[in-house]
Design a protein around this motif. Sequence first.
Motif, PDB file in Angstrom:
ATOM      1  N   GLN A  82       0.826  -1.392  -0.029  1.00 34.25           N
ATOM      2  CA  GLN A  82      -0.110  -0.009   0.034  1.00 34.25           C
ATOM      3  C   GLN A  82       0.748   1.167  -0.014  1.00 34.25           C
ATOM      4  OE1 GLN A  82      -3.738   0.058   0.128  1.00 34.25           O
ATOM      5  NE2 GLN A  82      -3.112  -2.048  -0.649  1.00 34.25           N
ATOM      6  N   LEU A  83       1.757   1.456   0.712  1.00 33.60           N
ATOM      7  CA  LEU A  83       2.922   2.368   0.829  1.00 33.60           C
ATOM      8  C   LEU A  83       3.248   2.727  -0.539  1.00 33.60           C
ATOM      9  CD1 LEU A  83       4.327   1.681   4.206  1.00 33.60           C
ATOM     10  CD2 LEU A  83       3.328   3.793   3.683  1.00 33.60           C
ATOM     11  N   SER A  84       3.879   1.652  -1.143  1.00 33.53           N
ATOM     12  CA  SER A  84       4.360   1.782  -2.496  1.00 33.53           C
ATOM     13  C   SER A  84       3.398   2.499  -3.744  1.00 33.53           C
ATOM     14  CB  SER A  84       4.965   0.251  -3.106  1.00 33.53           C
ATOM     15  OG  SER A  84       5.874  -0.233  -2.324  1.00 33.53           O
ATOM     16  N   ARG A  85       2.246   2.454  -3.322  1.00 31.73           N
ATOM     17  CA  ARG A  85       1.197   2.840  -3.987  1.00 31.73           C
ATOM     18  C   ARG A  85       1.518   4.547  -4.112  1.00 31.73           C
ATOM     19  NH1 ARG A  85      -4.434  -0.262  -3.553  1.00 31.73           N
ATOM     20  NH2 ARG A  85      -4.769   1.450  -5.359  1.00 31.73           N
ATOM     21  N   VAL A  86       1.946   5.009  -3.032  1.00 27.65           N
ATOM     22  CA  VAL A  86       2.014   6.636  -2.895  1.00 27.65           C
ATOM     23  C   VAL A  86       3.303   7.026  -2.352  1.00 27.65           C
ATOM     24  CG1 VAL A  86      -0.541   6.727  -2.463  1.00 27.65           C
ATOM     25  CG2 VAL A  86       1.191   5.984  -0.557  1.00 27.65           C
ATOM     26  N   CYS A  87       4.266   6.118  -2.262  1.00 27.63           N
ATOM     27  CA  CYS A  87       5.610   6.639  -1.845  1.00 27.63           C
ATOM     28  C   CYS A  87       6.745   6.118  -2.735  1.00 27.63           C
ATOM     29  CB  CYS A  87       5.921   5.983  -0.476  1.00 27.63           C
ATOM     30  SG  CYS A  87       4.887   6.743   0.883  1.00 27.63           S
ATOM     31  N   ARG A  88       7.759   6.717  -2.820  1.00 35.04           N
ATOM     32  CA  ARG A  88       8.817   6.199  -3.410  1.00 35.04           C
ATOM     33  C   ARG A  88       9.343   4.849  -2.800  1.00 35.04           C
ATOM     34  NH1 ARG A  88      11.045   9.418  -7.270  1.00 35.04           N
ATOM     35  NH2 ARG A  88      12.943   8.249  -7.324  1.00 35.04           N
ATOM     36  N   PRO A  89      10.092   3.923  -3.507  1.00 31.60           N
ATOM     37  CA  PRO A  89      10.590   2.536  -2.976  1.00 31.60           C
ATOM     38  C   PRO A  89      11.216   2.965  -1.534  1.00 31.60           C
ATOM     39  CG  PRO A  89      10.516   2.432  -5.411  1.00 31.60           C
ATOM     40  CD  PRO A  89      10.190   3.929  -4.970  1.00 31.60           C
ATOM     41  N   PRO A  90      12.321   3.606  -1.501  1.00 26.68           N
ATOM     42  CA  PRO A  90      12.975   3.885  -0.219  1.00 26.68           C
ATOM     43  C   PRO A  90      12.509   4.339   0.911  1.00 26.68           C
ATOM     44  CG  PRO A  90      14.313   4.667  -1.906  1.00 26.68           C
ATOM     45  CD  PRO A  90      12.704   4.616  -2.634  1.00 26.68           C
ATOM     46  N   THR A  91      11.187   4.986   0.646  1.00 29.75           N
ATOM     47  CA  THR A  91      10.435   5.662   1.676  1.00 29.75           C
ATOM     48  C   THR A  91       9.400   4.433   2.051  1.00 29.75           C
ATOM     49  OG1 THR A  91      10.502   7.813   0.836  1.00 29.75           O
ATOM     50  CG2 THR A  91       8.703   7.377   2.377  1.00 29.75           C
ATOM     51  N   ALA A  92       8.775   3.631   1.173  1.00 25.46           N
ATOM     52  CA  ALA A  92       7.863   2.888   1.510  1.00 25.46           C
ATOM     53  C   ALA A  92       8.801   1.723   2.398  1.00 25.46           C
ATOM     54  CB  ALA A  92       7.239   1.828   0.429  1.00 25.46           C
ATOM     55  N   ILE A  93       9.983   1.065   1.792  1.00 28.36           N
ATOM     56  CA  ILE A  93      10.518   0.306   2.740  1.00 28.36           C
ATOM     57  C   ILE A  93      10.950   0.858   3.974  1.00 28.36           C
ATOM     58  CG2 ILE A  93      12.934  -0.868   2.865  1.00 28.36           C
ATOM     59  CD1 ILE A  93      13.159  -0.945  -0.448  1.00 28.36           C
ATOM     60  N   ALA A  94      11.278   2.241   4.329  1.00 25.88           N
ATOM     61  CA  ALA A  94      11.703   2.493   5.623  1.00 25.88           C
ATOM     62  C   ALA A  94      10.455   2.546   6.562  1.00 25.88           C
ATOM     63  CB  ALA A  94      12.349   3.815   5.297  1.00 25.88           C
TER      64      ALA A  94
END
Length: 241
Positions: free
Chosen positions: A156-168
Amino acid sequence: MDMHQRSFLTAADRTVLGISLVLPTLVTWVYFILLDGAPASLQQGAYSIGKAVQFALPVVWVCLVQRDRQKLNRSSTWSLITGVLFGLVVAFAMATIYFAILKPSGLFDGPAAQVRAKVESFGASSPIKFLLLAVFYSAIHSLLEEYYWRWFVFGQLSRVCRPPTAIAVSSIGFAAHHVLVLQLYFGWLSPLTWLCTLGIIIGGAFWAWLYRTSNSLIAPWLSHALIDAAIFAIGYQVLQT
């Protein structure tokens, strides 16, 4: 939907995502901290209800509300090898640190009694029952956590965030409820609590990356299961002190 492509989340989606980031910590606080010392049946009941709600949330929201039919790939050979190697390396490192440093220094002498009490509260006082608990957590609970944290929260985070942010963000959320467990045994000010937490964040980040690159939960799950098995093996050694 391809997780590599960002898309729109409604206000309701964002609310559920926010809840999903803190729900496991709340569940852990209730059954592990608030009810610590309560009758075993009460602790087990709170655990069962809390976990049922937690693990039902993603599939209900994605399949019934978002009506999204996500497809996962079969794990590639490279992802399986990478995941298993990571799990084995971490498991070996944990065992080495425990037997070479932590056990001789007596750092687990105090927490051993608390670990024993907590294990007994889950009805795993005998070696066979402890083994069954270890198998459940290593084989089943680890898969449920990967489905929750990588497939749902990170997805879900990957739908609105860049990958590094979603991972963090997903990895910090994944580690948050573990902090409550660690501080109960070692204390908030213990370096061991925060070193272990950092290790959990790194593990969560690795599994999120592995899931993103393979679009499969199998490799992260196997890696996670190996590390959980090592934790229970060390835990059994702690109980012998």
